[in-house]
Design a protein around this motif. Structure first.
Motif, PDB file in Angstrom:
ATOM      1  N   ALA A  56       0.830  -1.212   0.000  1.00  0.00           N
ATOM      2  CA  ALA A  56       0.000   0.000   0.000  1.00  0.00           C
ATOM      3  C   ALA A  56       0.858   1.253   0.000  1.00  0.00           C
ATOM      4  CB  ALA A  56      -0.934  -0.007   1.207  1.00  0.00           C
ATOM      5  N   LEU A  60       0.958   4.144  -2.789  1.00  0.00           N
ATOM      6  CA  LEU A  60       0.784   5.540  -2.391  1.00  0.00           C
ATOM      7  C   LEU A  60       1.920   6.397  -2.947  1.00  0.00           C
ATOM      8  CD1 LEU A  60      -0.914   7.536  -0.724  1.00  0.00           C
ATOM      9  CD2 LEU A  60       0.487   6.941   1.242  1.00  0.00           C
ATOM     10  N   CYS A  90      -8.761  12.194  -1.936  1.00  0.00           N
ATOM     11  CA  CYS A  90      -8.616  10.729  -1.899  1.00  0.00           C
ATOM     12  C   CYS A  90      -7.225  10.346  -1.425  1.00  0.00           C
ATOM     13  CB  CYS A  90      -8.887  10.133  -3.276  1.00  0.00           C
ATOM     14  SG  CYS A  90     -10.624  10.170  -3.741  1.00  0.00           S
ATOM     15  N   GLN A  91      -6.217  11.043  -1.911  1.00  0.00           N
ATOM     16  CA  GLN A  91      -4.838  10.779  -1.497  1.00  0.00           C
ATOM     17  C   GLN A  91      -4.691  11.012   0.006  1.00  0.00           C
ATOM     18  OE1 GLN A  91      -2.462   9.667  -3.450  1.00  0.00           O
ATOM     19  NE2 GLN A  91      -0.537  10.168  -2.505  1.00  0.00           N
ATOM     20  N   ARG A  93      -7.095  10.895   2.320  1.00  0.00           N
ATOM     21  CA  ARG A  93      -7.825   9.860   3.066  1.00  0.00           C
ATOM     22  C   ARG A  93      -7.045   8.546   3.104  1.00  0.00           C
ATOM     23  NH1 ARG A  93     -12.541  11.973   0.455  1.00  0.00           N
ATOM     24  NH2 ARG A  93     -12.495  10.241  -1.000  1.00  0.00           N
ATOM     25  N   LEU A  94      -6.425   8.196   1.975  1.00  0.00           N
ATOM     26  CA  LEU A  94      -5.624   6.976   1.923  1.00  0.00           C
ATOM     27  C   LEU A  94      -4.449   7.071   2.892  1.00  0.00           C
ATOM     28  CD1 LEU A  94      -4.882   4.238   0.701  1.00  0.00           C
ATOM     29  CD2 LEU A  94      -3.773   5.458  -1.170  1.00  0.00           C
ATOM     30  N   TYR A  95      -3.781   8.194   2.899  1.00  0.00           N
ATOM     31  CA  TYR A  95      -2.653   8.404   3.800  1.00  0.00           C
ATOM     32  C   TYR A  95      -3.103   8.308   5.266  1.00  0.00           C
ATOM     33  CZ  TYR A  95       1.053  10.739   6.352  1.00  0.00           C
ATOM     34  OH  TYR A  95       2.026  11.037   7.262  1.00  0.00           O
ATOM     35  N   GLU A  97      -5.675   6.763   6.501  1.00  0.00           N
ATOM     36  CA  GLU A  97      -6.062   5.388   6.835  1.00  0.00           C
ATOM     37  C   GLU A  97      -4.829   4.523   7.063  1.00  0.00           C
ATOM     38  OE1 GLU A  97      -8.742   2.256   7.616  1.00  0.00           O
ATOM     39  OE2 GLU A  97      -8.936   4.428   7.631  1.00  0.00           O
TER      40      GLU A  97
END
Length: 108
Positions: A56, A60, A90-91, A93-95, A97
């Motif tokens: 992941a 990223l 989105c980037q 939120r991914l970070y 999480e």
């Protein structure tokens, strides 16, 4: 914890002076001796092990590189305008999480 159990095994750990002071202070605040405090803390704390986050994090990083390439093209005038706010959200939120998953095991 049974009061009359026989403790006949030694466990040695290494800590910094500051860590030792903090542990002793917490044991005192809990009104426990050091052994009882450490055993209770170690046996009652649930540890969450995050699955391997390397894939992941690699993805990223790739996404971040793509965003940087797009930003460079915008800055040199290759694109006139584009709203990247959704991509950035989105980037982000991914970070967040990944940080949440990765840090879960260390929050005691």
């Amino acid at each position: 914890m049974p009061e009359n159990r026989k403790r006949n095994v030694t466990l040695t750990i290494r800590v910094t002076p500051g860590e030792k002071d903090a542990i002793l202070r917490k044991a005192k605040q809990a009104d426990m001796n050091l052994t009882d405090y450490l055993v209770t803390a170690a046996l009652s704390t649930q540890i969450f092990v995050a699955e391997d986050l390397k894939p992941a994090l690699t993805e990223l990083k790739r996404i971040g590189n793509n965003l940087n390439q797009i930003a460079t093209k915008i800055n040199v005038g290759a694109f006139k305008s584009y709203n990247f706010s959704e991509v950035i959200q989105c980037q982000s939120r991914l970070y967040e999480e990944l940080v949440r998953i990765g840090g879960k095991g260390w929050q005691l």
